[in-house]
Design an enzyme around this catalytic site. Structure first.
Site, PDB file in Angstrom:
ATOM      1  N   GLY A   1      15.525  11.653 -50.382  1.00  0.00           N
ATOM      2  CA  GLY A   1      16.409  12.821 -50.476  1.00  0.00           C
ATOM      3  C   GLY A   1      16.809  13.216 -51.892  1.00  0.00           C
ATOM      4  O   GLY A   1      17.808  13.911 -52.073  1.00  0.00           O
ATOM      5  N   SER A   2      16.012  12.815 -52.882  1.00  0.00           N
ATOM      6  CA  SER A   2      16.406  13.195 -54.256  1.00  0.00           C
ATOM      7  C   SER A   2      16.271  14.702 -54.477  1.00  0.00           C
ATOM      8  O   SER A   2      17.086  15.300 -55.184  1.00  0.00           O
ATOM      9  CB  SER A   2      15.596  12.416 -55.298  1.00  0.00           C
ATOM     10  OG  SER A   2      14.263  12.869 -55.357  1.00  0.00           O
ATOM     11  N   ASN A   3      15.277  15.323 -53.856  1.00  0.00           N
ATOM     12  CA  ASN A   3      15.153  16.782 -53.995  1.00  0.00           C
ATOM     13  C   ASN A   3      16.278  17.500 -53.265  1.00  0.00           C
ATOM     14  O   ASN A   3      16.808  18.492 -53.762  1.00  0.00           O
ATOM     15  CB  ASN A   3      13.790  17.263 -53.482  1.00  0.00           C
ATOM     16  CG  ASN A   3      12.709  17.069 -54.518  1.00  0.00           C
ATOM     17  OD1 ASN A   3      12.622  17.819 -55.485  1.00  0.00           O
ATOM     18  ND2 ASN A   3      11.884  16.039 -54.349  1.00  0.00           N
TER      19      ASN A   3
ATOM     20  N   LYS B   1       6.856  17.986 -28.705  1.00  0.00           N
ATOM     21  CA  LYS B   1       7.272  18.503 -30.013  1.00  0.00           C
ATOM     22  C   LYS B   1       8.127  19.768 -29.852  1.00  0.00           C
ATOM     23  O   LYS B   1       9.109  19.975 -30.565  1.00  0.00           O
ATOM     24  CB  LYS B   1       6.007  18.824 -30.797  1.00  0.00           C
ATOM     25  CG  LYS B   1       6.229  19.246 -32.211  1.00  0.00           C
ATOM     26  CD  LYS B   1       4.885  19.454 -32.874  1.00  0.00           C
ATOM     27  CE  LYS B   1       5.069  19.671 -34.345  1.00  0.00           C
ATOM     28  NZ  LYS B   1       4.053  19.039 -35.137  1.00  0.00           N
TER      29      LYS B   1
ATOM     30  N   ARG C   1       6.758  15.480 -41.232  1.00  0.00           N
ATOM     31  CA  ARG C   1       6.382  15.940 -39.906  1.00  0.00           C
ATOM     32  C   ARG C   1       5.790  17.337 -40.056  1.00  0.00           C
ATOM     33  O   ARG C   1       6.291  18.124 -40.863  1.00  0.00           O
ATOM     34  CB  ARG C   1       7.683  16.017 -39.082  1.00  0.00           C
ATOM     35  CG  ARG C   1       7.547  15.941 -37.618  1.00  0.00           C
ATOM     36  CD  ARG C   1       8.907  15.624 -37.006  1.00  0.00           C
ATOM     37  NE  ARG C   1       9.175  14.203 -37.110  1.00  0.00           N
ATOM     38  CZ  ARG C   1       8.664  13.297 -36.282  1.00  0.00           C
ATOM     39  NH1 ARG C   1       7.913  13.650 -35.282  1.00  0.00           N
ATOM     40  NH2 ARG C   1       8.924  12.021 -36.454  1.00  0.00           N
TER      41      ARG C   1
ATOM     42  N   ASN D   1       7.922  24.338 -48.933  1.00  0.00           N
ATOM     43  CA  ASN D   1       7.779  22.891 -49.104  1.00  0.00           C
ATOM     44  C   ASN D   1       7.445  22.593 -50.559  1.00  0.00           C
ATOM     45  O   ASN D   1       6.822  23.419 -51.233  1.00  0.00           O
ATOM     46  CB  ASN D   1       6.631  22.374 -48.211  1.00  0.00           C
ATOM     47  CG  ASN D   1       6.432  20.871 -48.335  1.00  0.00           C
ATOM     48  OD1 ASN D   1       7.401  20.108 -48.373  1.00  0.00           O
ATOM     49  ND2 ASN D   1       5.188  20.428 -48.412  1.00  0.00           N
TER      50      ASN D   1
ATOM     51  N   HIS E   1       5.369  19.844 -52.879  1.00  0.00           N
ATOM     52  CA  HIS E   1       4.330  18.837 -52.698  1.00  0.00           C
ATOM     53  C   HIS E   1       3.951  18.234 -54.066  1.00  0.00           C
ATOM     54  O   HIS E   1       3.745  18.977 -55.021  1.00  0.00           O
ATOM     55  CB  HIS E   1       3.099  19.466 -52.044  1.00  0.00           C
ATOM     56  CG  HIS E   1       2.038  18.457 -51.762  1.00  0.00           C
ATOM     57  ND1 HIS E   1       2.127  17.585 -50.688  1.00  0.00           N
ATOM     58  CD2 HIS E   1       0.909  18.133 -52.433  1.00  0.00           C
ATOM     59  CE1 HIS E   1       1.080  16.774 -50.716  1.00  0.00           C
ATOM     60  NE2 HIS E   1       0.327  17.089 -51.756  1.00  0.00           N
TER      61      HIS E   1
HETATM   62  C1  GRF Z   1       8.581  14.472 -53.103  1.00  0.00           C
HETATM   63  O1  GRF Z   1       7.666  13.889 -53.988  1.00  0.00           O
HETATM   64  C2  GRF Z   1       8.017  15.708 -52.487  1.00  0.00           C
HETATM   65  O2  GRF Z   1       7.147  16.393 -53.319  1.00  0.00           O
HETATM   66  C3  GRF Z   1       7.275  15.169 -51.297  1.00  0.00           C
HETATM   67  O3  GRF Z   1       8.072  14.121 -50.825  1.00  0.00           O
HETATM   68  C4  GRF Z   1       8.820  13.580 -51.902  1.00  0.00           C
HETATM   69  C5  GRF Z   1      10.251  13.567 -51.486  1.00  0.00           C
HETATM   70  O4  GRF Z   1      11.066  12.906 -52.397  1.00  0.00           O
HETATM   71  N1  GRF Z   1       7.022  16.191 -50.322  1.00  0.00           N
HETATM   72  P1  GRF Z   1      12.642  12.895 -52.211  1.00  0.00           P
HETATM   73  O5  GRF Z   1      12.911  12.359 -50.802  1.00  0.00           O
HETATM   74  O6  GRF Z   1      13.123  14.304 -52.349  1.00  0.00           O
HETATM   75  O7  GRF Z   1      13.156  11.988 -53.251  1.00  0.00           O
END
Ligand code: GRF
Length: 190
Positions: free
Chosen positions: A12-14, A66, A92, A108, A110
């Site tokens: 969850g850092s993002n 789902k 998912r 998203n 990536h």
């Molecule tokens: C990130 O590297 C993102 O690009 C990928 O999953 C990771 C999630 O990291 N889809 P965090 O949970 O936000 O730290």
């Protein structure tokens, strides 16, 4: 101001960074209203609680299909009038139930320069292949695996002396720099 839900499965850092960055962006166009998680031990839950953002753990195992799982998610999104979805480490594939309701309103992040290394373990695979570069991509979400229309990308040059950990940190640093900025732009125009 667009009401955004973040979906996460892990650290969850993002998510955390998107929330914190709202305050630093002048006239920010997005507001993170809630977090959806599909794993009960996701570290993102603790971060959400610390930040005072409502978090909903919805257990996919409780639903036979789902569609039913996604309908439960949709109920929460509708209750909070969510207009936009930002995936951040959500492991998912979204189905038609959510995608039809949020057409062109799911993004998203990536950790590769798509279409290179879609799917899981992208950083690790680029490192193992001794790639000279990798990157970060922000894209709209469709029913495929990291196949939606690309919104923004940044390249990262990999120093051959870097460890995997160093590369991971570099990727996350770029992610944290670009995700709030790009989400803010998208929420302004749609
Ligand atoms: C990130 O590297 C993102 O690009 C990928 O999953 C990771 C999630 O990291 N889809 P965090 O949970 O936000 O730290």
């Amino acid at each position: 101001m667009k009401k955004v839900a973040v979906f996460a499965s892990g650290t969850g850092s993002n998510f955390e960074n998107l929330v914190i960055s709202q305050k630093g962006i002048e006239n920010c166009n997005y507001s993170i209203e809630l977090l959806i998680v599909d794993k009960k031990d996701a570290k993102a839950i603790e971060k959400s609680n610390k930040l005072g953002i409502p978090v909903y753990f919805i257990d996919p195992k409780l639903y036979q299909k789902k569609e039913l799982f996604e309908e439960a998610v949709l109920t929460i999104l509708k209750e909070s009038s969510i207009e936009f979805i930002a995936l951040a480490g959500y492991m998912r594939i979204l189905g038609a139930t959510i995608l039809n309701c949020y057409k062109d309103r799911v993004v998203n992040i990536h950790p590769s320069f798509l279409p290179e290394y879609p799917g899981k373990d992208s950083i690790c695979r680029a490192f193992s292949d001794k790639c000279k570069t990798t990157g970060v991509t922000l894209h709209y979400v469709d029913s495929g695996v990291d196949t939606g229309k690309i919104i923004y990308q940044e390249r990262i040059h990999i120093d051959p002396l870097w460890s995997l950990l160093h590369l991971e940190e570099s990727v996350h640093e770029i992610e944290h720099k670009i995700y709030p900025y790009v989400l803010n732009k998208i929420c302004k125009i749609f």
